[in-house]
Design an enzyme around this catalytic site. Structure first.
Site, PDB file in Angstrom:
ATOM      1  NE  ARG A  62      -3.713 -23.919   5.167  1.00  0.00           N
ATOM      2  CZ  ARG A  62      -4.526 -24.657   4.115  1.00  0.00           C
ATOM      3  NH1 ARG A  62      -5.491 -23.653   3.547  1.00  0.00           N
ATOM      4  NH2 ARG A  62      -4.788 -25.862   3.722  1.00  0.00           N
ATOM      5  CE1 TYR A 115       8.846  -2.663   9.751  1.00  0.00           C
ATOM      6  CE2 TYR A 115       7.685  -4.118   8.386  1.00  0.00           C
ATOM      7  CZ  TYR A 115       8.553  -3.852   9.262  1.00  0.00           C
ATOM      8  OH  TYR A 115       9.185  -4.778   9.710  1.00  0.00           O
ATOM      9  CG  ASP A 189       0.606  -0.459   9.988  1.00  0.00           C
ATOM     10  OD1 ASP A 189       0.503  -0.475  11.031  1.00  0.00           O
ATOM     11  OD2 ASP A 189       1.441  -0.975   9.329  1.00  0.00           O
ATOM     12  CE  LYS A 214       6.883  -4.433  14.908  1.00  0.00           C
ATOM     13  NZ  LYS A 214       6.798  -3.834  13.894  1.00  0.00           N
TER      14      LYS A 214
END
Ligand SMILES: *Cc1c(COP(=O)(O)O)cnc(C)c1O
Length: 399
Positions: A62, A115, A189, A214
Site C-alpha cells: 500500500r 475535469y 494537471d 490517458k
C-alpha cells in the site's frame, strides 16, 4: 547502460530506459511484476528501521512496491521532478495530493473549468470538510491576483483545459503566485500534454498530476494516475494521502502496462498531434462547424502561449456546431469509425459530449458559469490514418 535518470539523454531514450537496469533483474529486458502484498524482513531491527523510514526498502505494497518504483523513477525523470508517486487512478492522485496539502479554513484557488470529477471532488468533497474553494479565470491574471488571500494554500489548474481547451500560462501564473506568497503550491494537471509535450515543473509549478489512464498508458486498457514533484512532498503524499486517506494503490500489473505504454509515448504523441492538427484544420473550414477550439490554430486565443510552453499542440480538440446541441447529437450518432466514448489518449479516435457525459456532474447552471457550453463536442484524435478519421467525421457532419 546505467539505470535511472540521465538528463543528458533525450526524452525518447529516457522513456525507454529511465528507472530500469536489466542487470539488477537477472538480465530481464522488461521489468518483473512483483505480485506481493508484503516484504519479509531479515530481522526485527530491519523491519523497525523500514517503518521508521531510517532504512530504504519496501514493507507493504500500500506504500511502495518494486515494480511501482520503476514507473515512479521513470515518470519523475520525464517530468524533470525529484520524485513521483503512482496511484490507482488520476482521481486517486488528485485526491491523495489535495487531502495531504489542505486543511479546514485553507483556500484552494482553481481555474473555473476543470475535469468533471476534479470539480466534483472539490465542490462536493473538500468543501464539506471546510476547505474554501475559490474559482477564478486563470487566463486573466488580474482575476487570479484579486482572489489570492492569506489563506490560499494551493493553486490548481489544467492546460489545455478539459474540455474547452483554454490555455494557461504556467510560467506567468507560477511567478505571480510565488511573488504573492512563495509557500503556495502550484499544481498543474498535465494529463492532456504528458511530459512529451509540456513539463510544468520546469516552468515554475510545484507538482504535476496525471491521469495515466490517458496518453501515458496510451491503449485504453487501464485506469491509473500519478503525482510528480519534490521528494519531500511526494513522501508526505505517499505516507499520508495515499497510505492513510485514499488507499488508491496502483496494481503491479497496471504499472507494467504503463511502463510498456511510455516506451512509445513520444512516437504516439507525434501522431496524435499531427492527426489533431489536420482534423482541426478540416473542421475549421467545414460549413456546419461554428467554432473549433484547438491551440494549434493560429487564431486560437491560446496559440501564442501554447507555442511557447508546449512542444506541439496536443491531440485534443473541442468544437461547436452551427446547429448546437441537436446537430451535435446527430453527428455523434452517425459516426462509424470514430467511437462514441469518454476518456482520451487511446489509439482509437474518441468523441463525446461533455455536458451529458464527462462534465455531467456540473449542473446546467454550473456549466454555464464554468464555461462549458451545452453543444460542445470533444474529440481525442487517435492513431488511425488521418484520411480515414476525416472521411468519417465528414460523412457524419454532412448528414
Ligand atoms: C481523466 C482525467 C482525470 C481523472 O483521471 P482518472 O484516471 O479517470 O481517475 C483527471 N484530469 C484530467 C484532465 C482527465 O482527463
Amino acid at each position: 547502460m546505467s539505470s535511472t535518470s540521465n538528463s543528458k539523454l533525450s526524452f525518447a531514450t529516457r522513456s525507454v530506459h529511465a528507472g530500469y537496469n536489466s542487470a539488477d533483474h537477472e538480465g530481464s529486458l522488461n521489468p518483473p511484476i512483483y505480485m506481493t502484498s508484503t516484504f519479509a524482513f531479515d530481522n526485527v531491527a530491519q523491519g523497525a528501521a523500514r517503518f521508521a523510514g531510517e532504512e530504504s526498502g519496501h514493507f507493504y505494497s500500500r506504500v511502495s512496491n518494486p515494480t511501482q518504483q520503476i514507473l515512479e523513477t521513470r515518470l519523475a525523470d520525464l517530468e524533470e521532478g525529484e520524485a513521483a508517486l503512482a496511484t490507482a487512478s488520476g482521481m486517486g492522485a488528485i485526491t491523495s495530493t489535495l487531502w495531504t496539502l489542505l486543511a479546514p479554513g485553507d483556500q484552494l484557488l482553481v481555474d473555473k473549468t476543470l475535469y468533471g470529477c476534479t470539480f466534483s471532488f472539490m465542490e462536493h468533497g473538500l468543501k464539506k470538510f471546510g476547505v474554501d474553494i475559490c474559482y477564478a479565470d486563470f487566463t486573466d491574471h488580474a482575476d487570479i491576483q484579486a482572489n489570492l488571500s492569506e489563506n490560499t494554500r494551493v493553486l490548481y489548474f489544467e492546460t489545455p483545459v478539459n474540455p474547452n481547451m483554454r490555455v494557461m500560462d504556467i510560467a506567468a501564473i507560477s511567478a505571480l503566485t510565488k511573488d504573492y506568497n512563495p509557500e503556495i503550491r502550484v499544481i498543474v494537471d498535465n494529463t492532456y500534454c504528458t511530459p512529451a509535450l509540456q513539463r510544468p515543473l520546469t516552468l515554475g509549478a510545484d507538482l504535476v498530476v496525471h491521469s495515466a489512464t490517458k496518453y501515458l498508458g496510451g491503449h485504453g486498457d487501464l485506469i491509473a494516475g500519478a503525482v510528480v514533484g519534490d521528494a519531500e512532498t511526494i513522501q508526505q503524499i505517499r505516507l499520508s494521502g495515499l497510505k492513510d486517506m485514499t488507499g488508491a494503490v496502483i496494481a503491479p500489473m497496471t504499472v507494467f502496462l504503463i511502463l510498456r505504454g511510455i516506451k512509445t509515448l513520444q512516437l504516439r504523441m507525434e501522431r496524435h498531434c499531427q492527426n489533431a492538427q489536420a482534423i482541426a484544420e478540416m473542421l475549421e473550414q467545414h460549413p456546419t462547424v461554428d467554432q473549433v477550439f484547438f491551440p494549434g490554430l493560429k487564431n486560437n486565443p491560446g496559440h501564442q502561449i501554447a507555442s511557447q510552453q508546449m512542444d506541439d499542440f496536443g491531440g485534443m480538440i473541442a468544437l461547436e456546431l452551427k446547429g448546437g446541441y441537436e446537430a451535435g447529437v446527430r453527428m455523434l450518432n452517425r459516426l462509424k469509425l470514430v467511437k462514441l466514448a469518454v476518456s482520451l489518449g487511446d489509439a482509437e479516435t474518441l468523441i463525446q459530449h461533455p455536458a451529458s457525459m464527462t462534465h455531467s456532474v456540473y449542473t446546467p447552471e454550473e456549466r454555464a458559469e464554468h464555461g462549458i457550453s451545452e453543444g460542445l463536442v470533444r474529440i481525442s484524435a487517435g492513431l488511425e490514418a488521418v484520411g480515414d478519421i476525416i472521411a468519417d467525421l465528414e460523412q457524419a457532419l454532412e448528414g
